[in-house]
Design an enzyme around this catalytic site. Structure first.
Site, short mmCIF file in Angstrom:
data_model
loop_
_atom_site.label_atom_id
_atom_site.label_comp_id
_atom_site.label_asym_id
_atom_site.label_seq_id
_atom_site.Cartn_x
_atom_site.Cartn_y
_atom_site.Cartn_z
N THR A 214 26.64 -48.39 28.62
CA THR A 214 27.87 -49.11 28.90
C THR A 214 29.01 -48.12 28.79
O THR A 214 28.84 -47.07 28.18
CB THR A 214 28.07 -50.22 27.84
OG1 THR A 214 26.90 -51.02 27.75
CG2 THR A 214 29.23 -51.12 28.18
N VAL A 243 22.02 -61.05 31.88
CA VAL A 243 23.37 -60.57 31.56
C VAL A 243 23.40 -60.17 30.09
O VAL A 243 22.90 -60.91 29.23
CB VAL A 243 24.44 -61.65 31.84
CG1 VAL A 243 25.81 -61.17 31.37
CG2 VAL A 243 24.47 -62.00 33.32
N ASP A 245 25.69 -58.08 26.75
CA ASP A 245 26.85 -58.41 25.92
C ASP A 245 28.18 -57.96 26.52
O ASP A 245 29.23 -58.48 26.13
CB ASP A 245 26.70 -57.77 24.54
CG ASP A 245 26.69 -56.25 24.61
OD1 ASP A 245 25.84 -55.69 25.33
OD2 ASP A 245 27.54 -55.61 23.97
N THR A 265 28.33 -51.04 22.78
CA THR A 265 27.31 -50.53 23.70
C THR A 265 25.96 -50.55 23.00
O THR A 265 25.86 -50.18 21.83
CB THR A 265 27.63 -49.09 24.16
OG1 THR A 265 26.51 -48.59 24.91
CG2 THR A 265 27.90 -48.15 23.00
N GLY A 266 24.93 -50.99 23.70
CA GLY A 266 23.61 -51.03 23.07
C GLY A 266 22.74 -52.10 23.68
O GLY A 266 22.96 -52.52 24.82
#
Length: 347
Positions: A214, A243, A245, A265-266
């Site tokens: 991300t 979808v 986060d 991000t992750g």
């Protein structure tokens, strides 16, 4: 009777029930002009031994460009929203990162893009998911926040709204990159091997090893307003309209002038379940802990205990910057309130 200046009278009244020196200093302080910015380009298994010198230099160049452009906006008195938008657009335009031009492919061979943005002053927010023709999804997320009465739009409806509001659209072929296409083929090969050794399909196991990432930005402007934004191409080989986060307000993005702004991000499923971005702000508000303490609790304890990994970037109302992650690396850069620039990739 002596005529005292109005300012003196106000200070005297305010100081009667508290420490005079402390309150007088607070009153005399001019509006804060602290400003700073932090960006990320995704977290994951990022190891120096797997990175060529030329590729590392290119990552550093784009990170430097994005954080510097955002900082320049803040320095010139621009808003945190403008800084966040500009920085993320630069990252979206680079094929290096999993957002915009560098988005990964779904199982069907498409690029589906998500993004969100939030204004810490008004708590207004906008987000978009599963679009395939929007060149810079962060601009659409912002338009949804500022032009519509909604927070989130998805798919074809979101693209129709984009077209009606002058958001740049491109042919889906714009997002094709050889590197991401090869990534999809490798993911499918790995998936086939895993399926050959499994009695049944376990989607969680299949996606665990897929590359994800991300981009995001958080900024504090001279007026004390915080903004946060996040953009992504999702997870390689994802199915079923999945979808993550990034477009979920409170999970991948959150901003509140009273506490902090966060971009995550992750592994998105775990960031949604832990409401990661909001959780950090809530700890600050209710437990009265610092940004660093809250981020560490969420990223080093809560997310891993569920089986997830990743990281966050964040800025609090005082301009403190935190870049917390539990992976081998996270592409990141920041310019703090003293003008000091940091660009890092590895742990």
């Amino acid at each position: 009777m002596k005529n005292f200046p109005l300012f003196t009278i106000v200070v005297a009244i305010l100081c009667t029930s508290c420490d005079k020196k402390e309150k007088a200093t607070e009153i005399a302080t001019t509006p804060s002009e602290k400003f700073c910015i932090v960006i990320h380009g995704g977290a994951g298994t990022i190891l120096k031994e797997n990175m060529s010198d030329s590729l590392e230099a290119e990552y550093n160049r784009v990170l430097d460009l994005a954080v510097s452009k955002g900082y320049e906006i803040l320095k010139n008195g621009g808003t945190s929203l403008d800084a966040v938008t500009q920085a993320i657009m630069i990252l979206e335009d680079s094929p290096l990162f999993n957002a915009g031009k560098g988005a990964v492919f779904t199982n069907e061979g498409k690029n589906e893009l998500d993004a969100s943005i939030m204004d810490g002053k008004s708590k207004a927010a906008g987000s978009v998911a599963s679009v395939t023709r929007v060149k810079n999804p962060i601009t659409l997320a912002r338009a949804i926040m500022e032009v519509s009465e909604h927070v989130m739009m998805v798919g074809l409806g979101a693209e129709k709204f984009a077209e009606q509001n002058g958001i740049e659209l491109v042919d889906p072929s714009y997002f094709f990159t050889e590197k991401r296409w090869e990534g999809l083929q490798k993911a499918k090969e790995r998936e086939k091997i895993e399926l050959d050794h499994a009695a049944a399909i376990n989607y969680d196991l299949l996606i665990k090893n897929q590359k994800f990432g991300t981009v995001g930005c958080v900024a504090l402007d001279k007026k004390g307003n915080i903004a946060a934004g996040t953009s992504t191409g999702g997870m390689t080989n994802k199915r079923y309209g999945r979808v993550g986060d990034a477009p979920i307000i409170g999970a991948g993005t959150y901003a509140d002038n009273a506490t902090c702004g966060v971009s995550a991000t992750g592994w998105g499923e775990f960031f949604i379940r832990n409401v990661v971005a909001y959780d950090i702000a809530a700890q600050m508000q209710y437990k009265k802990v610092t940004l660093g303490e809250a981020a560490k609790e969420t990223i080093q304890k809560k997310v891993p205990e569920m089986g997830g990994d990743g990281g966050i970037i964040a800025i609090d109302k005082e301009g403190n910057i935190v870049m917390e992650f539990n992976t081998a690396g996270m592409y990141r850069a920041a310019i703090d309130i003293n003008g000091k620039k940091i660009i890092e990739i590895y742990k």
